[in-house]
Design a protein around this motif. Structure first.
Motif, PDB file in Angstrom:
ATOM      1  N   GLU A 251       0.515  -1.188   0.050  1.00 18.25           N
ATOM      2  CA  GLU A 251      -0.058  -0.045   0.166  1.00 18.25           C
ATOM      3  C   GLU A 251       0.791   1.272   0.181  1.00 18.25           C
ATOM      4  N   ARG A 254       2.002   1.626  -3.570  1.00 14.43           N
ATOM      5  CA  ARG A 254       0.978   2.338  -4.484  1.00 14.43           C
ATOM      6  C   ARG A 254       0.778   3.671  -4.330  1.00 14.43           C
ATOM      7  N   ASN A 255       1.164   4.290  -3.432  1.00 14.47           N
ATOM      8  CA  ASN A 255       1.044   5.693  -3.035  1.00 14.47           C
ATOM      9  C   ASN A 255       2.243   6.497  -2.962  1.00 14.47           C
ATOM     10  N   GLY A 257       4.604   6.505  -0.754  1.00 16.80           N
ATOM     11  CA  GLY A 257       4.149   7.241   0.390  1.00 16.80           C
ATOM     12  C   GLY A 257       5.257   8.063   1.001  1.00 16.80           C
ATOM     13  N   ARG A 281      -4.783   9.101   1.949  1.00 20.04           N
ATOM     14  CA  ARG A 281      -4.860   8.569   0.607  1.00 20.04           C
ATOM     15  C   ARG A 281      -4.938   7.264   0.718  1.00 20.04           C
ATOM     16  N   ILE A 282      -4.530   6.327   1.465  1.00 21.14           N
ATOM     17  CA  ILE A 282      -4.598   4.998   1.482  1.00 21.14           C
ATOM     18  C   ILE A 282      -5.978   4.662   1.786  1.00 21.14           C
ATOM     19  N   LYS A 285      -8.407   5.321  -1.302  1.00 19.66           N
ATOM     20  CA  LYS A 285      -8.064   4.317  -2.304  1.00 19.66           C
ATOM     21  C   LYS A 285      -8.656   2.954  -2.073  1.00 19.66           C
ATOM     22  N   LYS A 286      -8.658   2.509  -0.968  1.00 21.49           N
ATOM     23  CA  LYS A 286      -8.905   1.062  -0.451  1.00 21.49           C
ATOM     24  C   LYS A 286      -9.535   1.238   0.907  1.00 21.49           C
ATOM     25  N   SER A 290      -8.120  -0.930   3.995  1.00 25.37           N
ATOM     26  CA  SER A 290      -7.212  -0.012   5.013  1.00 25.37           C
ATOM     27  C   SER A 290      -7.582  -0.500   6.529  1.00 25.37           C
TER      28      SER A 290
END
Length: 340
Positions: A251, A254-255, A257, A281-282, A285-286, A290
């Motif tokens: 995760e 993907r961001n 971070g 943001r995490i 998106k999910k 999360s």
């Protein structure tokens, strides 16, 4: 026609202008910027011992990059730490594979991923940075480079780690959808502390960072998380600050971070606010996923101000400066507990 009277008027005007320039137009005093360094911060409670080692370098005027390398080598060598370094738990096939990266104040960086048989991957990453034209070496290539540089190859799978691995194998489920990683990341789990990320500012105000891990216990062979990836598990910009992460690396990757956190600080956010935005943001998106995993960010800005934020409660970080060398601070979180 120029006369003595005109001369006197001109002289008076000049004197008045000089007075205005001296008093009325004088520049206001600039308030000195408050800074807090040297300082070192790192993820989790085991960051205390790591910070204390890094402080030996910082307190004597050493470079931040030397401090963070020395600091994270402490948990790498800790035989009771099964998530970092030589005593790390193996992957599903029984191999202990390690990841690490380092970044200095000049933007130089080095990384190793999936390296086997080498107890201190952070020092190999440092040599990748200092002695090669590359940023990252992986797998057998990273191992070969380490041995060429004088590192000793040794079997890292300890008896205790092997015992836990064989216990896990009895009910191992090889599914990409529902995996043991979620269970490992619950607060209170013995698998919770998976990474040490460290950020330091030396006496000259220069920032560096390091990150090292053995990754998720019982991961798929070849899996690499965020820890060795510059911009994901670690990022430093000496004009702004630095950030690091911990938790489920997919995760964070993907961001992007840690890079995101530093860029948010560049825009004026405090370290804590920037970390919270990266966590949000995490969630955005999910949102459902999360609630089942842990991700935390830790950051420091150029003035030595620091902050952290995580998805789940239970994340903590350690701080070491001239006033205190063993401070542990609980990180703020979005969720109070992991949802089952």
């Amino acid at each position: 026609m120029y006369s003595r009277r005109n001369f006197l008027k001109l002289s008076a005007a000049t004197a008045s202008l000089a007075a205005v320039s001296k008093y009325t137009l004088a520049k206001p005093a600039v308030k000195a910027e408050v800074v807090n360094y040297p300082i070192v911060i790192s993820t989790w409670d085991f960051g205390v011992a790591a910070n204390q080692e890094a402080w030996k370098t910082l307190s004597t005027g050493g470079r931040a990059v030397d401090a963070v390398e020395a600091g994270v080598k402490i948990p790498e060598a800790d035989m009771k730490n099964h998530s970092v370094g030589r005593a790390g738990y193996p992957d599903r096939d029984g191999f202990v594979t390690l990841d690490a990266c380092i970044m200095d104040e000049l933007g130089n960086c080095g990384s190793v991923a999936g390296i086997e048989d080498i107890a201190h991957p952070i020092s190999v990453a440092r040599l990748v940075m200092d002695k090669t034209p590359h940023v990252m070496l992986v797998g057998d290539g990273a191992r070969q480079f380490a041995i060429e540089q004088g590192f000793k190859a040794e079997r890292l799978l300890t008896k205790e780690s092997e015992k836990e691995w064989k216990k896990w194998l009895k009910k191992a489920v090889y599914s990409p959808k529902i995996n043991i990683e979620n269970e490992m990341m619950k607060p209170g789990s013995k698998y919770n502390h998976d990474t040490i990320g460290m950020l330091a500012i030396d006496a000259k105000g220069n920032i560096s960072g390091a990150c090292t891990t053995s990754g998720m216990a019982f991961k798929m062979h070849g899996r690499v998380g965020d820890s060795p990836i510059i911009g994901a598990g670690l990022y430093v910009d000496n004009e702004v600050g630095g950030a690091t992460s911990t938790g489920v690396g997919e995760e964070v990757i993907r961001n992007v971070g840690s890079f995101l956190v530093v860029e948010l600080m560049r825009q004026g956010m405090s370290p804590e606010a920037a970390c919270k935005e990266a966590v949000d943001r995490i969630i955005h998106k999910k949102p459902e996923k999360s609630k089942e995993i842990q991700v935390g960010f830790l950051a420091i800005n150029k003035k030595g101000e620091y902050g952290a934020y995580a998805l789940q409660e239970g994340f903590s970080f350690a701080v070491c400066d001239k006033d205190k060398q063993d401070l542990i601070i609980p990180g703020k979180s979005v969720y109070k507990e992991v949802k089952k």
